[in-house]
Design a protein around this motif. Structure first.
Motif, mmCIF file in Angstrom:
data_model
loop_
_atom_site.group_PDB
_atom_site.id
_atom_site.type_symbol
_atom_site.label_atom_id
_atom_site.label_comp_id
_atom_site.label_asym_id
_atom_site.label_seq_id
_atom_site.Cartn_x
_atom_site.Cartn_y
_atom_site.Cartn_z
ATOM 1 N N ARG A 111 0.754 -1.768 0.014
ATOM 2 C CA ARG A 111 -0.050 0.230 -0.348
ATOM 3 C C ARG A 111 1.023 1.050 0.203
ATOM 4 O O ARG A 111 0.442 2.451 -1.050
ATOM 5 N N ARG A 132 -0.342 -1.245 -12.072
ATOM 6 C CA ARG A 132 -1.699 -0.986 -12.369
ATOM 7 C C ARG A 132 -2.637 -1.151 -11.384
ATOM 8 O O ARG A 132 -3.237 -0.125 -10.469
ATOM 9 N N SER A 184 -5.003 0.580 -3.379
ATOM 10 C CA SER A 184 -5.854 2.316 -2.896
ATOM 11 C C SER A 184 -7.277 2.479 -2.335
ATOM 12 O O SER A 184 -6.823 2.987 -1.547
ATOM 13 N N LYS A 239 4.211 4.105 0.130
ATOM 14 C CA LYS A 239 4.561 4.693 -0.588
ATOM 15 C C LYS A 239 6.287 4.931 0.016
ATOM 16 O O LYS A 239 6.100 4.675 0.955
ATOM 17 N N GLU A 250 5.768 7.159 -9.254
ATOM 18 C CA GLU A 250 6.877 7.489 -7.950
ATOM 19 C C GLU A 250 8.324 7.756 -8.680
ATOM 20 O O GLU A 250 8.864 8.309 -7.668
ATOM 21 N N ALA A 294 -2.220 -1.195 -7.177
ATOM 22 C CA ALA A 294 -1.992 -0.230 -7.598
ATOM 23 C C ALA A 294 -3.590 0.402 -6.475
ATOM 24 O O ALA A 294 -3.810 0.782 -6.077
ATOM 25 N N GLY A 295 -4.392 0.298 -7.576
ATOM 26 C CA GLY A 295 -5.493 0.814 -8.177
ATOM 27 C C GLY A 295 -6.572 -0.060 -6.434
ATOM 28 O O GLY A 295 -7.345 0.848 -5.677
ATOM 29 N N ASP A 352 5.799 -1.351 -9.289
ATOM 30 C CA ASP A 352 4.930 -0.010 -8.447
ATOM 31 C C ASP A 352 5.050 1.023 -8.409
ATOM 32 O O ASP A 352 4.187 1.998 -8.602
ATOM 33 N N ARG A 408 2.619 3.952 -10.296
ATOM 34 C CA ARG A 408 1.986 5.004 -9.437
ATOM 35 C C ARG A 408 3.156 6.639 -10.049
ATOM 36 O O ARG A 408 2.226 7.295 -8.710
#
Lengths: 195, 418
Positions: free
Chosen positions: A149, B101, B108, A151, B74, B104-105, B68, B72
């Motif tokens: 989850r 992707r 989150s 970052k 980053e 991550a969706g 990842d 995202r």
């Protein structure tokens, strides 16, 4: 346009007997030998992927073929892992040489291949992802969500806390999460194949 | 060992500063994955992960994290460019990026639910921070608390009384049960005596009856219908106590169960969490009716989810010789990735697998979601049961507008099972 590989030095064909010999070198127990073989192949596959090979699985198999052949011909190998790595470097060097030659001849096509964007239907992907996450137990789903989850920079500390909470080492947690993720990827791929 | 590096990257993101922290080893791995390591550094990392399982595992984790981070958004511009050059150009890796992707969706989305909940609670709390509202809420809370307390006390008193009454009833029932048991014993003894007398009479039919026994018989027969002789009278007398052994008024003595049966039940009503762990329809062997015995195994629509192995087949013009695919016997399904000589131009495809001598093995149709100039195609999954060790030919057929299939390309390959 083609992905034709470089001519290999040998036209030697892998046989069941030679492959059995290779497995026997890995372990006397055939089941364990099979597991070790898969792990070695995974390492080779990743090695060639990370080196930028166009056909990492073919390069990995070629490496194993060459090692198997040497063993079958009676060559004594004291450090098998090191030997495999050495052969992999040779295969990679040949592959790179061939690729640079091919690129100079076929530059446009290669760029075209690189820029291909295959976008799967987003709705299908989300549905498959939900279905596959739904196949996990509540606990596993919570843990994998927690693990992936965050970052940076909080990610590392969160993973450490998660490992401590589960009573396992960070490395064990990494292994566990990587496997879970691979399973999820496989599940999603299989689910998408049905659309 | 894991000394932290603090890197401040001035930002490409709307003038903000992006703070990124990475350990030296992480940075080293990242550089390697992005193809930015020096030859010496590359050699060092490779020999390390070839020899050390932990190092290899860390590389795999670093790869996951990198994908990842890309998915995202980053990564820095430089990292993103390096990633796209080394990763996204590969067909298989693009799949992984797409997965990252979506994943991550999904992850989150879980967080957003929690955040939303937390936000809602916080908003509610803030509402009560207004001085007037807070006082009113406190008074209302106290009133509700007192009301609940009163109700709880009265309810407890009522339950205590009911319990006392139930105990009294239980004691009364026990007394009655004991009395009935005593009566039953008495009747049984009497029956035995009468049976003994009857046996004596049968043994001496011609002898005159002793006066005492006759008295008993007469007394017992007083309330009975008139009998023709003594033997009939005795038979009727014997029948009477046996009838009384059966309780016809209620079932209090029938189906009596012992206390240990109750204590051995795996239920402790006061321990709700333990109760919740029980699963209905579980057999003594541990499997569950209607389910897989191994519930830790994930299945999707009944098919076990296991890593899906994809085997690449180069074009037959390749000079690398006939490819050999090694299939572990534990694997149930595989699929092939086919590299075409020319771009695919059919919407529908059929893959047919035959043995080298032409015996058909399997045939699968599917619709390939084509993109322009696609030259790599993934086939549907094929059961490994259909592919024992041996030589095979895979034919890729394309569907024509007239619904006929034409051969696009063929591949020879060898299978070795282990």
């Amino acid at each position: 346009m083609s992905l034709t590989k470089a001519p290999r030095k040998s036209e030697w064909v892998l046989t069941q007997a030679a492959f059995d010999g290779f497995l026997a070198t890995l372990d006397r127990d055939r089941e364990k030998a099979g597991e070790k073989y898969e792990y070695i192949r995974l390492k080779l596959l990743k090695y060639f992927q990370w080196c930028g090979s166009d056909v990492p699985d073919i390069d990995a198999d070629e490496t194993i073929n060459r090692v198997t052949r040497r063993l079958y011909e009676g060559q004594h190998v004291y450090n098998l892992t090191g030997y495999i790595y050495g052969v992999a470097k040779l295969v990679r060097a040949e592959s790179l040489k061939q690729r640079s030659r091919r690129r100079s001849l076929d530059e446009g096509s290669f760029i075209e291949l690189s820029s291909i964007g295959v976008e799967v239907e987003v709705a299908n992907y989300q549905e498959c992802m939900e279905r596959c996450l739904g196949c996990l137990s509540d606990e596993d789903r919570d843990v994998i969500s927690e693990y992936y989850r965050y970052k940076k920079p909080e990610k590392i500390d969160c993973r450490k806390r998660l490992a401590a909470r589960l009573g396992i080492s960070l490395n064990t947690l990494r292994v566990k999460m990587h496997r879970q993720r691979m399973n999820l990827e496989a599940c999603v791929a299989r689910c998408l194949a049905r659309y | 060992m894991h000394r932290r590096l603090l890197t401040i990257v001035t930002g490409a993101w709307k003038g903000r500063f992006v703070l990124a922290t990475r350990s030296i080893s992480e940075t080293r791995r990242l550089r390697y994955l992005l193809g930015k390591s020096s030859p010496a550094e590359r050699e060092h990392i490779e020999s390390e992960y070839f020899e050390d399982e932990d190092a290899f595992q860390e590389m795999l984790t670093a790869e996951d994290d990198l994908i990842d981070a890309y998915a995202r958004g980053e990564l820095t511009d430089e990292e993103r460019q390096g990633f796209e050059k080394s990763f996204v150009s590969s067909f298989r890796k693009r799949d992984r990026v797409q997965f990252a992707r979506a994943f991550a969706g999904a992850v989150s989305a879980t967080r957003s639910v929690e955040t939303k909940l937390a936000g809602t609670l916080l908003d509610n709390f803030k509402t009560f921070q207004a001085p007037g509202l807070l006082r009113v809420a406190t008074i209302a809370g106290v009133i509700v608390f007192v009301a609940v307390l009163v109700w709880l006390v009265s309810d407890r008193r009522r339950m205590t009384n009911e319990l006392r009454e139930l105990r009294a009833e239980s004691a009364e029932l026990s007394k009655r049960t004991e009395a009935l048991q005593r009566n039953s014993e008495t009747e049984r003894t009497r029956t035995a005596e009468i049976a003994a007398q009857l046996a004596d009479l049968q043994a001496q039919p011609e002898k005159p009856r002793p006066p005492k026994r006759g008295t008993i018989a007469t007394q017992r027969a007083r309330h009975l219908p008139e009998a023709k002789n003594d033997r009939e009278k005795f038979a009727m007398i014997i029948a009477k106590p046996e009838e009384r052994l059966v309780n016809q008024s209620d079932a209090s003595l029938a189906n009596a169960f012992e206390r240990k049966n109750i204590t051995e039940l795996p239920l402790n009503p006061s321990n709700v969490p333990t109760l919740l762990t029980l699963q209905p329809a579980t057999t003594p062997s541990g499997s569950v009716e209607g389910n897989s015995a191994d519930q830790a195994k994930i299945t999707l629509d009944g098919v076990p989810v296991e890593p899906l192995h994809t085997y690449s087949l180069p074009p037959n013009t390749s000079s690398s010789g006939e490819p050999t695919i090694r299939i572990p016997s534990s694997l149930s399904w595989i699929r092939f990735q086919i590299a075409l000589e020319t771009a695919a131009n059919h919407e529908n495809y059929r893959v047919t697998i035959k043995t080298a001598d032409g015996r058909p093995i399997t045939s699968v149709d599917w619709i390939e979601p084509l993109t322009p100039n696609q030259i790599i195609i993934d086939t549907p999954v094929v059961s490994t049961d259909d592919l024992p060790s041996g030589d095979y030919v895979l034919l890729l057929m394309g569907k024509e507008p007239d619904h006929s299939f034409v051969k696009v390309v063929g591949y020879s390959f060898k299978v070795i099972k282990y």
